[in-house]
Design a protein around this motif. Structure first.
Motif, PDB file in Angstrom:
ATOM      1  N   SER A 408     -21.070  70.890 -38.795  1.00  0.00           N
ATOM      2  CA  SER A 408     -22.012  70.572 -37.742  1.00  0.00           C
ATOM      3  C   SER A 408     -21.531  69.344 -36.933  1.00  0.00           C
ATOM      4  O   SER A 408     -21.530  68.969 -35.795  1.00  0.00           O
ATOM      5  CB  SER A 408     -23.399  70.267 -38.334  1.00  0.00           C
ATOM      6  OG  SER A 408     -23.917  71.385 -38.982  1.00  0.00           O
ATOM      7  N   LEU A 412     -20.789  68.818 -33.176  1.00  0.00           N
ATOM      8  CA  LEU A 412     -21.134  67.738 -32.094  1.00  0.00           C
ATOM      9  C   LEU A 412     -20.361  66.754 -31.595  1.00  0.00           C
ATOM     10  O   LEU A 412     -20.662  66.404 -30.391  1.00  0.00           O
ATOM     11  CB  LEU A 412     -22.261  66.725 -33.340  1.00  0.00           C
ATOM     12  CG  LEU A 412     -22.961  65.837 -32.951  1.00  0.00           C
ATOM     13  CD1 LEU A 412     -24.193  65.994 -31.599  1.00  0.00           C
ATOM     14  CD2 LEU A 412     -23.775  64.914 -33.751  1.00  0.00           C
ATOM     15  N   ILE A 437     -29.375  72.603 -29.495  1.00  0.00           N
ATOM     16  CA  ILE A 437     -29.700  71.806 -30.803  1.00  0.00           C
ATOM     17  C   ILE A 437     -30.925  71.817 -31.192  1.00  0.00           C
ATOM     18  O   ILE A 437     -30.991  71.867 -32.324  1.00  0.00           O
ATOM     19  CB  ILE A 437     -28.959  70.246 -30.518  1.00  0.00           C
ATOM     20  CG1 ILE A 437     -27.532  70.424 -30.592  1.00  0.00           C
ATOM     21  CG2 ILE A 437     -29.373  69.632 -31.644  1.00  0.00           C
ATOM     22  CD1 ILE A 437     -26.938  69.209 -30.155  1.00  0.00           C
TER      23      ILE A 437
END
Length: 453
Positions: A408, A412, A437
């Motif tokens: 994750s 990001l 998201i």
């Protein structure tokens, strides 16, 4: 009456239960996220301080080497006589006589044709410490003609014009960085250019010695100048027809000023660029000749500015603006994992995670100053992701969730890197990314019972 122990008190149990609830944990994590804005703001201040330091060093270097160049000329300067009459009364005889007094004035004529060919060479050896300012050497060659020079429009008698006292003027903002022996060829004769005092506080003035010029005579000229300059090179189109050609070994030009370069010949590659201009007198709002004083023409310039395609401090500042988003989303991931897996994560552990995320920005700015932004971003993000992966193993006591957290964070950081690189589509891509998201968070949190402790 039977006494109740504290652990048996319903109010105590209720208060204790609240602090163990998901609501209380969300509030504490939210407060921590806001608290982490303080060190994040300090990091942003550090980035601005380093950027200001770069600007100060760059300014110091360019002042020694040479500043931006703004050039216009040559200009033909011809003196002429004007007369004033004064009535004088004799005290004894009371007779009034008229005395005629001559005054010297100047007329300024711009060229009929003005051509220049400029070659700009980027200089790299002036790097100081971590900073490498944009400085260059410029070789500028001029040629052209003066034609149809007359005083018909200003009603001056031919006998009052001092054609034998004509001179040539050149105005520039950067006299101190001229590196060539200044001579101008006028009708096959060479004349030296010397610095002259002038009322103009913006431009410096170069002027020849006087030479003999005849009314309506065609005057041809040519000269060459070598400059040390920085950041930009601009000209003012004083010719009735002005042509300019610029070549440079620089891949990121910004064509500036009031006149656009020709689209048909303009060419920018990964190593150099070429640009041409052709400007006619009807394209500009000023005349070909003036008396007494030339007006301020610096607002009608054109030329090129050498720019850094991407400033590393601007990229770092843009990255830091997404800091709160990174912290908030990372905390949200940990909170969802904690809620789903029933694992307990202490507020202190959240604090350590938040500080690790902020350390990313200090690593990024410090590594960028010794490398490229891309390399620094890869190193800093990899270091933070690995640190949080190992820390998650210790906190969560299993492998599945730490790997999910790492993936994750990788997505990001990659997403933010792409946004930083984009200019025209940054808002569009950022909005779409945040939409997905939010959708992912809604999907993974859809089955959580928020009423349970």
């Amino acid at each position: 009456m039977e006494n109740q122990t504290p652990s048996q008190n319903p109010n105590s149990v209720s208060k204790f239960s609240f602090f163990q609830s998901n609501t209380a944990k969300m509030i504490m994590v939210g407060i921590l996220s806001l608290f982490l804005l303080i060190p994040l703001n300090l990091v942003q201040s550090l980035i601005r301080e380093r950027s200001q330091r770069k600007n100060e060093v760059t300014k110091e270097i360019t002042q020694l080497w040479g500043n931006d160049i703004l050039f216009y000329g040559p200009i033909l300067k011809v003196p002429y006589k004007t007369y004033s009459e004064t009535a004088v009364v004799d005290d004894k005889t009371k007779v009034t006589t008229i005395q005629k007094q001559a005054h010297l004035e100047y007329a300024y004529f711009f060229p009929s044709e003005l051509n220049n060919k400029t070659n700009i060479e980027k200089v790299d050896q002036l790097k100081r410490s971590l900073y490498n300012p944009i400085v260059f050497k410029a070789n500028i060659k001029f040629n052209g003609t003066f034609q149809d020079v007359s005083f018909d429009k200003i009603s001056v008698n031919e006998e009052d014009v001092l054609w034998d006292k004509a001179t040539i003027l050149i105005k520039t903002t950067n006299l101190k960085s001229i590196k060539s022996d200044l001579k101008i060829n006028i009708n096959t004769n060479d004349y030296s250019l010397e610095s002259k005092s002038d009322e103009d506080n913006y431009f410096g003035t170069l002027e020849t010695n006087s030479f003999v010029y005849k009314s309506n005579e065609k005057l041809t000229f040519s000269f060459e100048m070598n400059y040390n300059g920085s950041n930009s090179l601009q000209f003012i189109p004083v010719g009735k027809t002005t042509t300019t050609s610029i070549d440079a070994n620089w891949d990121s030009p910004s064509f500036i000023g009031n006149f656009a370069a020709s689209d048909t010949t303009k060419k920018v590659t990964t190593k150099n660029f070429h640009a041409d201009w052709k400007i006619l007198h009807i394209n500009r709002p000023f005349s070909q000749q003036y008396t007494e004083k030339i007006p301020n023409l610096k607002g009608y310039s054109y030329g090129v500015k050498l720019i850094e395609p991407v400033d590393e401090y601007q990229q770092n500042e843009r990255a830091s603006k997404y800091g709160f988003l990174v912290i908030g989303l990372t905390f949200l991931i940990f909170f969802l994992i904690q809620t789903i897996s029933k694992k307990s994560i202490h507020i202190f552990q959240y604090t350590m995670i938040g500080l690790a995320l902020i350390m990313f920005y200090t690593l990024l700015i410090s590594i960028t100053e010794h490398s490229s932004f891309t390399i620094a971003y890869i190193i800093a993000s990899s270091a933070v992701i690995i640190m949080l992966l190992l820390y998650s193993f210790s906190v969560l006591k299993e492998k599945k969730f730490p790997f999910f957290i790492s993936i994750s964070l990788l997505i990001l950081y990659s997403f933010i890197f792409v946004i930083i690189q984009l200019e025209n589509y940054a808002l569009l891509v950022g909005s779409i990314g945040l939409f997905f998201i939010l959708g992912a968070v809604m999907y993974f949190s859809r089955k959580i019972d928020w009423n349970t402790n």
